[in-house]
Write a protein that holds these residues in place. Structure first.
Motif, PDB file in Angstrom:
ATOM      1  N   UNK A   1     -21.488  15.810  14.795  1.00 59.74           N
ATOM      2  CA  UNK A   1     -21.154  14.384  14.670  1.00 59.74           C
ATOM      3  C   UNK A   1     -19.910  14.076  15.495  1.00 59.74           C
ATOM      4  N   UNK A   2     -19.937  12.928  16.172  1.00 60.39           N
ATOM      5  CA  UNK A   2     -18.781  12.491  16.969  1.00 60.39           C
ATOM      6  C   UNK A   2     -18.384  11.082  16.551  1.00 60.39           C
ATOM      7  N   UNK A   3     -17.079  10.869  16.391  1.00 67.78           N
ATOM      8  CA  UNK A   3     -16.563   9.551  16.009  1.00 67.78           C
ATOM      9  C   UNK A   3     -15.384   9.208  16.908  1.00 67.78           C
ATOM     10  N   UNK A   4     -15.407   8.004  17.461  1.00 74.77           N
ATOM     11  CA  UNK A   4     -14.296   7.501  18.270  1.00 74.77           C
ATOM     12  C   UNK A   4     -13.429   6.602  17.396  1.00 74.77           C
ATOM     13  N   UNK A   5     -12.128   6.844  17.408  1.00 72.97           N
ATOM     14  CA  UNK A   5     -11.183   6.049  16.638  1.00 72.97           C
ATOM     15  C   UNK A   5     -10.267   5.340  17.632  1.00 72.97           C
ATOM     16  N   UNK A   6     -10.349   4.020  17.701  1.00 80.98           N
ATOM     17  CA  UNK A   6      -9.542   3.282  18.670  1.00 80.98           C
ATOM     18  C   UNK A   6      -9.361   1.833  18.241  1.00 80.98           C
ATOM     19  N   UNK A   7      -8.248   1.261  18.629  1.00 80.10           N
ATOM     20  CA  UNK A   7      -8.014  -0.160  18.397  1.00 80.10           C
ATOM     21  C   UNK A   7      -8.375  -0.998  19.601  1.00 80.10           C
TER      22      UNK A   7
ATOM     23  N   UNK B   1      -6.420   3.400  10.491  1.00 73.51           N
ATOM     24  CA  UNK B   1      -7.541   4.214  10.969  1.00 73.51           C
ATOM     25  C   UNK B   1      -7.359   5.689  10.612  1.00 73.51           C
ATOM     26  N   UNK B   2      -6.170   6.230  10.843  1.00 73.50           N
ATOM     27  CA  UNK B   2      -5.944   7.654  10.566  1.00 73.50           C
ATOM     28  C   UNK B   2      -6.040   7.948   9.070  1.00 73.50           C
ATOM     29  N   UNK B   3      -5.561   7.029   8.248  1.00 72.51           N
ATOM     30  CA  UNK B   3      -5.660   7.245   6.802  1.00 72.51           C
ATOM     31  C   UNK B   3      -7.115   7.189   6.339  1.00 72.51           C
ATOM     32  N   UNK B   4      -7.877   6.303   6.920  1.00 69.11           N
ATOM     33  CA  UNK B   4      -9.288   6.191   6.571  1.00 69.11           C
ATOM     34  C   UNK B   4     -10.047   7.460   6.966  1.00 69.11           C
ATOM     35  N   UNK B   5      -9.760   7.981   8.158  1.00 70.43           N
ATOM     36  CA  UNK B   5     -10.398   9.215   8.604  1.00 70.43           C
ATOM     37  C   UNK B   5      -9.983  10.383   7.710  1.00 70.43           C
ATOM     38  N   UNK B   6      -8.704  10.444   7.345  1.00 73.31           N
ATOM     39  CA  UNK B   6      -8.212  11.526   6.489  1.00 73.31           C
ATOM     40  C   UNK B   6      -8.915  11.515   5.137  1.00 73.31           C
ATOM     41  N   UNK B   7      -9.051  10.333   4.542  1.00 77.38           N
ATOM     42  CA  UNK B   7      -9.737  10.221   3.254  1.00 77.38           C
ATOM     43  C   UNK B   7     -11.208  10.607   3.386  1.00 77.38           C
TER      44      UNK B   7
END
Length: 267
Positions: free
Chosen positions: A123-129, A5-11
């Motif tokens: 824009x707001x995005x939630x990143x969670x498993x 998830x963090x790598x996808x957000x970084x890219x």
């Protein structure tokens, strides 16, 4: 969770910055994982745009520079909660807020959740498993943070989705209640699917990163006399808040089978 998830957000951020589509972003994460973001952002070439959270004069000066020149603010939920006004004043309106381990704002009445909503953002995005840990109201809170009008107000969500889905869960539910629960669940999935990017463990399994299968087993156990007394006391409790839909007590009631007096758990 190992889903990247963090790598996808970084890219994603690299593409936005390089295309000059945004100038300011905030990544909020628990203190335990905040420093895991630095290597990921560095890998995509965003190391020069990072600012780490803090409340010293040096940090506040750097924060002000981000507000003027652009960049990425790495901060924690506690810092947002305690210094929201300072951060908001220094940054102004930001382009994106990413809430990592987003279940930290599952309670929309919590101080961190309110503070995060108070920051002006496009824009707001939630990143969670784990978007749902206990009940659907947590998912409602996360979706409301990202898309405030999608699921309506709290009472509308309870009536349309929460109550019928919960009623179909317990073992003694009627066939019509189970059908209604499935229909409501499918309707909810259709409604939110355009706004949810989901990567399952199957993705990792297909790539060969996960070898073993995961099995869930439902085990029925006999409750103790003490547990039975607690349940009976709950059912006659005059306080209606103890039995509100979506609460832990309500879910316990739905999963209870009065005839056989059994309770299930998942291991």
């Amino acid at each position: 969770m190992g889903l990247g998830k963090s790598r996808q957000v970084s890219a994603f951020l690299r593409g936005l910055f390089n295309s000059n589509l945004i100038s300011k972003a905030i990544i909020v994460a628990p203190l335990s994982v905040i420093y895991q973001w630095k290597p990921e952002l560095t890998k995509v070439g965003l190391q020069s745009k990072m600012f780490t959270e803090g409340n010293s004069k040096i940090h506040l000066t750097a924060l002000e520079n981000v507000g003027k020149e652009g960049g990425i603010v790495l901060t924690t939920y506690e810092t947002i909660r305690d210094h929201k006004q300072k951060i908001s004043d220094k940054l102004g309106t930001v382009d994106y807020i990413f809430a990592d381990e987003g279940h930290r704002i599952k309670n929309e009445a919590g101080k961190a959740s309110k503070a995060l909503k108070g920051i002006r953002c496009d824009h707001r995005i939630v990143v969670t498993g784990t978007p749902i840990q206990n009940n659907l109201m947590e998912f409602y809170s996360l979706m409301k943070f990202c898309n405030p009008t999608l699921l309506g107000n709290k009472e509308e969500f309870k009536e349309t989705f929460l109550v019928p889905i919960d009623r179909g869960k317990f073992k003694g539910s009627t066939p019509s209640a189970r059908r209604k629960a499935i229909e409501s669940s499918e309707d909810l999935n259709k409604l939110v699917s355009p706004f949810v990017l989901r990567r399952s463990k199957m993705t990792l399994k297909d790539s060969g990163r996960i070898k073993a299968n995961k099995y869930e087993v439902i085990v029925w156990v006999k409750i103790s006399a003490h547990q039975a007394n607690l349940y009976e006391a709950l059912m006659v409790d005059p306080n209606p808040r103890s039995r509100k839909h979506g609460g832990a007590f309500e879910i316990s009631k739905y999963r209870w089978n009065d005839k056989r007096q059994e309770y299930f758990t998942t291991i």
